[in-house]
Design an enzyme around this catalytic site. Sequence first.
Site, mmCIF file in Angstrom:
data_model
loop_
_atom_site.group_PDB
_atom_site.id
_atom_site.type_symbol
_atom_site.label_atom_id
_atom_site.label_comp_id
_atom_site.label_asym_id
_atom_site.label_seq_id
_atom_site.Cartn_x
_atom_site.Cartn_y
_atom_site.Cartn_z
ATOM 1 N N LYS A 87 0.829 -1.206 0.000
ATOM 2 C CA LYS A 87 0.000 0.000 0.000
ATOM 3 C C LYS A 87 0.870 1.266 0.000
ATOM 4 C CE LYS A 87 -3.934 -2.433 2.048
ATOM 5 N NZ LYS A 87 -5.018 -2.436 3.053
ATOM 6 N N PHE A 139 -15.984 2.203 6.348
ATOM 7 C CA PHE A 139 -14.609 2.606 6.031
ATOM 8 C C PHE A 139 -14.314 2.634 4.536
ATOM 9 C CE2 PHE A 139 -14.606 -1.976 6.905
ATOM 10 C CZ PHE A 139 -13.991 -2.474 5.768
ATOM 11 N N ARG A 162 -1.720 -14.550 2.231
ATOM 12 C CA ARG A 162 -2.523 -14.022 3.333
ATOM 13 C C ARG A 162 -1.892 -14.383 4.680
ATOM 14 N NH1 ARG A 162 -6.907 -11.225 2.148
ATOM 15 N NH2 ARG A 162 -7.416 -11.234 4.348
ATOM 16 N N THR A 172 -5.782 -8.559 9.489
ATOM 17 C CA THR A 172 -6.057 -7.206 9.001
ATOM 18 C C THR A 172 -5.630 -6.134 10.014
ATOM 19 O OG1 THR A 172 -7.995 -8.206 7.982
ATOM 20 C CG2 THR A 172 -7.893 -5.811 7.957
ATOM 21 N N ARG A 211 2.236 -7.548 8.496
ATOM 22 C CA ARG A 211 1.437 -6.491 9.125
ATOM 23 C C ARG A 211 1.879 -6.227 10.560
ATOM 24 N NH1 ARG A 211 -4.346 -8.068 6.323
ATOM 25 N NH2 ARG A 211 -4.234 -6.536 4.635
ATOM 26 N N ASN A 238 -2.570 -0.702 6.698
ATOM 27 C CA ASN A 238 -1.986 -1.952 7.188
ATOM 28 C C ASN A 238 -0.998 -2.586 6.215
ATOM 29 O OD1 ASN A 238 -3.873 -2.753 5.371
ATOM 30 N ND2 ASN A 238 -5.071 -4.020 6.774
ATOM 31 N N HIS A 276 -1.856 -5.611 0.795
ATOM 32 C CA HIS A 276 -3.151 -6.159 0.393
ATOM 33 C C HIS A 276 -2.909 -7.511 -0.262
ATOM 34 C CE1 HIS A 276 -7.000 -6.647 -1.692
ATOM 35 N NE2 HIS A 276 -6.306 -6.893 -2.781
HETATM 36 N N1 UDP Z 1 -10.221 -1.874 6.818
HETATM 37 C C1 UDP Z 1 -10.421 -0.786 7.655
HETATM 38 N N2 UDP Z 1 -11.194 -0.965 8.785
HETATM 39 C C2 UDP Z 1 -11.776 -2.146 9.085
HETATM 40 C C3 UDP Z 1 -11.562 -3.235 8.235
HETATM 41 C C4 UDP Z 1 -10.791 -3.072 7.112
HETATM 42 O O1 UDP Z 1 -9.906 0.294 7.410
HETATM 43 O O2 UDP Z 1 -12.456 -2.237 10.117
HETATM 44 C C5 UDP Z 1 -9.403 -1.696 5.589
HETATM 45 C C6 UDP Z 1 -8.015 -2.288 5.717
HETATM 46 O O3 UDP Z 1 -7.108 -1.462 5.007
HETATM 47 C C7 UDP Z 1 -8.159 -3.622 5.062
HETATM 48 C C8 UDP Z 1 -9.135 -3.330 3.963
HETATM 49 O O4 UDP Z 1 -10.010 -2.402 4.530
HETATM 50 O O5 UDP Z 1 -6.915 -4.089 4.603
HETATM 51 C C9 UDP Z 1 -9.903 -4.511 3.462
HETATM 52 O O6 UDP Z 1 -10.507 -5.182 4.528
HETATM 53 P P1 UDP Z 1 -10.534 -6.773 4.624
HETATM 54 O O7 UDP Z 1 -11.443 -7.132 5.730
HETATM 55 O O8 UDP Z 1 -10.786 -7.331 3.284
HETATM 56 O O9 UDP Z 1 -9.031 -7.099 5.102
HETATM 57 P P2 UDP Z 1 -7.798 -7.753 4.329
HETATM 58 O O10 UDP Z 1 -8.340 -8.687 3.321
HETATM 59 O O11 UDP Z 1 -7.020 -6.616 3.726
HETATM 60 O O12 UDP Z 1 -7.034 -8.406 5.416
HETATM 61 MG MG MG Z 2 -9.954 -8.648 1.876
#
Ligand code: UDP
Ligand code: MG
Length: 569
Positions: free
Chosen positions: A439, A486, A514, A520, A534, A544, A547
């Site tokens: 990111k 968000f 992942r 996350t 992370r 974070n 992605h």
């Molecule tokens: N995100 C956020 N607040 C939340 C959950 C997610 O800002 O409560 C953002 C964060 O940058 C995250 C992205 O949204 O990486 C996508 O969320 P997801 O649940 O898909 O997490 P990821 O797949 O990135 O672990």
């Molecule tokens: Mg996701």
Amino acid sequence: MAGKKKEVQLQTTITTQKQWDEMLLTKGVVVIDVYQAWCGPCKAVRSLFRKLQNDFSEDDVLHFAVAEADSIPTLQPFRNTCEPAFLFCANGKIIAIVRGVNAPLISKKITELVQEEREIAAGRKERTKVDELVFLEVKSSEESVEENIPEATVRYSVGIIKPDDVLEGRVEEIKQKIRGAGFHIEAAEEKMLTEEQIRVFYAQKKDQPDFEDFVQFMLSGPCHILAITKEEASGAIPHWKELDEPSESVPDGPERLKEAESILNICDVQDSIEDASRQLAFFFPNFDAKKADHKVERTLALIRPCLLKERRNSIIQRIKDDGFEIAMQKEIMLTEEQTREFYKEHVDQDYFPVLLEQMTSGPTLVLALTRENAVARWRDLLGPKTVEEAKMENPESLRAVYAVENVPISQLHGSSTPHEAQKELQFFFPQEHTLALIKPDAAREHKDEIMQRVKDAGFTISKIKEQALTHEMAAQFYKDHEGKPFFEQLVNYMTEGPSVVMVLTKENAVEEWRNLMGPTDPEVAKENFPESIRAQFAQDILSNAVHGSSTQEHALKSIECVFGELDID
Ligand code: UDP
Ligand code: MG
């Protein structure tokens, strides 16, 4: 090759002994894919080689070649085998071999050798004397294809744990130390040695003043005799010297090594084939060195739903305690269709309906286990096929120990042959592509560190570019989050500056990436997965660091969205 864009050829082609000898004059490191005329060089490793060549492009230290075993006398022992072999030549000497397309191992070896050559070139390190590999031909009148592989990479030693240590119950502890130093114990036997055996084995000690007392001491109780191997392919070979603590704590042997303190007998098949085989035959008359297979291998293990539910931690601990490494894992709820496909040879058996019911009753843990000889060793541990037989014939076996009450189906699976293992691993862990992204803020601050983590984890970076995401791309990546509180903030953040966007390729890539990213929320990551990216580089739950696609389907869509057509080789 004609017609194509002008491109520097990745690999030099070697088809004659003269070309082979010339290749040996190359400065630096040469990685040679030894191939059979009938099947040609290995295509699967080319993208890895290309990537490594890029990584190490500055000083012309790394070279690649393909060599046809059929037409080069030196490579005669490689004829008629079907497994690819990669030889590593440094400073004109073939010093290592990797069998099979073990990308992480090949990559590691190359990196090590290149770094070493650079150190030497820069005068920071002296060239150490290294043993050159010698390719022996297996002399056997009715050689099978399997047996025709060179054996020179395996060295045997025979070690003895003396009566006092046996008496004090230290055998396991000592064996553990030996394993801990990177050796494998191929056979172990408790034995009362005869006086003659002692005198032969310790012949080098016979002139020492207390030798007669020593013989009496050795006769005073049972010893443990170990057949020990070490593997060239596993990289730096540890020396017995590393085990050289007070001599009571390690097995004993004649002092063939120059170092006065060395207490183990190294029977090196490279320079002393007779010695090694004589001693092996001496102590292990039934031990067949040719059959013992020392390659680091992978096998597939399944922990079926009932066991997983009831004793997950216990079985995983047991697997680790038995020296396996979990290279990949995946918990999946098998569908009926997948179960039928996986067990297609069993669908007509009486037990199939119960098996099907069991397999689809909850999540199964799928593991790729590695260690030397993993297939056979895992099967040995599992024991007889059915719970009933296991309990009767081998109550110590895992299928008996981990039987679940009132469930007739054994709770553990293991591949039956290396070939099966490969097929089964492919079934559960196919080569995949995933879309990974550093990111914007992390791309500015931690790009190199994160890229290093990607490489260390063995991903192939099939595509990469730095680009600020468009609104449209960000919305595509996060389609599932549309409408969440968000979402707006997320899209704004993701489009604020250039990201590093990559297609990562590996078996099970979506899940592996992942796992490497971690949860996350970085606070959760720090708590539970401190090694994850992370945990180490994220600022907060929004910023974070990285992605990754969450499913294969998402991955394909996102890759197409960023890179256009998916034309990854
Ligand atoms: N995100 C956020 N607040 C939340 C959950 C997610 O800002 O409560 C953002 C964060 O940058 C995250 C992205 O949204 O990486 C996508 O969320 P997801 O649940 O898909 O997490 P990821 O797949 O990135 O672990
Ligand atoms: Mg996701």
